[in-house]
Design a protein around this motif. Structure first.
Motif, mmCIF file in Angstrom:
data_model
loop_
_atom_site.group_PDB
_atom_site.id
_atom_site.type_symbol
_atom_site.label_atom_id
_atom_site.label_comp_id
_atom_site.label_asym_id
_atom_site.label_seq_id
_atom_site.Cartn_x
_atom_site.Cartn_y
_atom_site.Cartn_z
ATOM 1 N N LYS A 106 0.833 -1.209 0.000
ATOM 2 C CA LYS A 106 0.000 0.000 0.000
ATOM 3 C C LYS A 106 0.866 1.258 0.000
ATOM 4 O O LYS A 106 0.550 2.245 -0.668
ATOM 5 N N GLU A 107 1.977 1.192 0.760
ATOM 6 C CA GLU A 107 2.860 2.353 0.807
ATOM 7 C C GLU A 107 3.484 2.623 -0.566
ATOM 8 O O GLU A 107 3.597 3.773 -0.995
ATOM 9 N N ILE A 309 0.588 10.403 3.887
ATOM 10 C CA ILE A 309 1.598 9.401 3.531
ATOM 11 C C ILE A 309 2.754 9.441 4.528
ATOM 12 O O ILE A 309 3.287 8.417 4.957
ATOM 13 N N GLY A 310 3.152 10.666 4.912
ATOM 14 C CA GLY A 310 4.224 10.795 5.903
ATOM 15 C C GLY A 310 3.839 10.173 7.236
ATOM 16 O O GLY A 310 4.648 9.498 7.879
ATOM 17 N N THR A 314 5.564 7.029 9.169
ATOM 18 C CA THR A 314 5.983 7.116 10.568
ATOM 19 C C THR A 314 5.366 5.976 11.388
ATOM 20 O O THR A 314 6.046 5.340 12.198
ATOM 21 N N ALA A 315 4.067 5.704 11.124
ATOM 22 C CA ALA A 315 3.405 4.609 11.841
ATOM 23 C C ALA A 315 3.995 3.262 11.485
ATOM 24 O O ALA A 315 4.068 2.345 12.305
ATOM 25 N N ASN A 316 4.471 3.096 10.236
ATOM 26 C CA ASN A 316 5.061 1.837 9.790
ATOM 27 C C ASN A 316 6.455 1.655 10.360
ATOM 28 O O ASN A 316 6.868 0.560 10.699
ATOM 29 N N ARG A 321 11.231 0.163 14.734
ATOM 30 C CA ARG A 321 12.193 0.676 15.695
ATOM 31 C C ARG A 321 11.978 0.045 17.070
ATOM 32 O O ARG A 321 12.936 -0.266 17.785
ATOM 33 N N LYS A 322 10.712 -0.132 17.451
ATOM 34 C CA LYS A 322 10.439 -0.748 18.758
ATOM 35 C C LYS A 322 10.915 -2.194 18.795
ATOM 36 O O LYS A 322 11.400 -2.689 19.809
#
Length: 325
Positions: A106-107, A309-310, A314-316, A321-322
């Protein structure tokens, strides 16, 4: 402002949601998931209770040695529980990977759409610049047309004042002609009176004169008639001259009035054309402003899509990172 209270169920649901998303259930992750509600100490205490509950659940899933139950059976049951737990974790991991792959697809699609939208936005920006240039040109043209209309209006006003001055001059000449005609008529009447008086005197004198004086009386009468004729001729000449001057003035006034009317009509026609052109320019300016507003709206929509989109990126990237942490 004091934060809203948070319950044990809220913290527990956030704890397992972070685990289901493949993240590390840290204080910051759970506190963000519940919307940063409640005090930090309270949330840490509830997280500790949830972890204690999870440990107890894990102990319940792992069987200890039970009296009367064979150890191999207990080991087999523990192995089954661990296998079931691993399968559940593996299924959750696969679902998470599938969700990530779908999110990446989707991205990518959104990235391609974003590129197309950026190209469209650039086209709209170029069109908006062209429309702004055309609008500036039209505004300059409208200003020039307005100045031209102002000049024509001033010219019409000047011609109107000149026409009024000519009417006043003609009225002055007409009054002067009337005065001269009255003066000529008065002189004629005075001459007639003088002639009548002289005739009466001559007739009286003629009646008393002898035949010797009749020739002299006839000569004097002839002289008087000649003088009267000369006076009439001079009066007629002056009158004809005045009438000629009056006729010339009237003809000159008619010519000037005709030229002024033609100039006035031409100025009015030019003013009408200029006003029509000004209205057309204003209509074109209104259309260009509408197109410019539409282009700005589309550019704003594109900016909103870029921001979305940004935020998706960030959510993806946040779960990754976590996970790395």
């Amino acid at each position: 402002m004091r934060a809203t209270a948070v319950s044990f169920e809220d913290v527990r649901n956030a704890f397992f949601e972070v685990l289901a998303e493949g993240g590390n259930p840290t204080f910051e992750a759970i506190y963000t998931k519940i919307g940063r509600r409640g005090g930090a100490d309270v949330v840490r205490k509830l997280i500790a209770e949830v972890k204690t509950e999870a440990a107890n659940l894990h102990e319940k899933l792992t069987l200890s040695r039970m009296p009367g139950v064979p150890d191999p059976l207990v080991d087999l049951l523990n192995e089954f529980a661990r296998t079931s737990w691993d399968l559940a974790l593996d299924g959750a991991t696969k679902n998470l990977e599938a969700a990530r792959a779908d999110l990446e697809r989707k991205e990518d699609a959104l990235e391609e759409e974003n590129k197309a939208l950026r190209a469209t936005a650039d086209d709209f920006v170029q069109k908006a610049l062209l429309l702004q240039k055309e609008l500036a040109g039209l505004e300059r043209m409208c200003a020039e047309r307005t100045e031209r209309i102002q000049a024509l209006t001033e010219e019409v006003q000047h011609l109107t004042e000149r026409n009024e001055n000519l009417h006043a001059e003609i009225a002055h000449y007409q009054r002067r002609i009337g005065e001269l005609e009255g003066s000529v008529q008065a002189e004629r009447e005075r001459g007639d009176r003088l002639l009548a008086s002289a005739t009466e005197r001559h007739e009286l004198a003629l009646a008393s004169l002898t035949e010797r004086h009749q020739a002299l009386v006839a000569e004097l009468r002839a002289e008087a008639e000649r003088q009267m004729k000369l006076a009439d001729d001079r009066a007629d000449g002056d009158r004809k001259h005045l009438l000629k001057q009056t006729d010339d003035l009237r003809q000159e006034f008619v010519r000037k009035e005709s030229s002024l009317k033609q100039a006035l009509e031409g100025a009015q026609i030019n003013e009408k054309k200029a006003r029509e052109e000004l209205r057309d320019c204003r209509k074109e300016s209104a259309g260009l402003r509408e197109q410019l507003a539409e282009a700005n709206g589309k550019i704003t929509a594109l900016s909103s899509i870029e921001a979305l989109i940004g935020s998706l990126r960030t959510a993806n990237n946040t779960p990754e990172r976590k996970e790395q942490d």
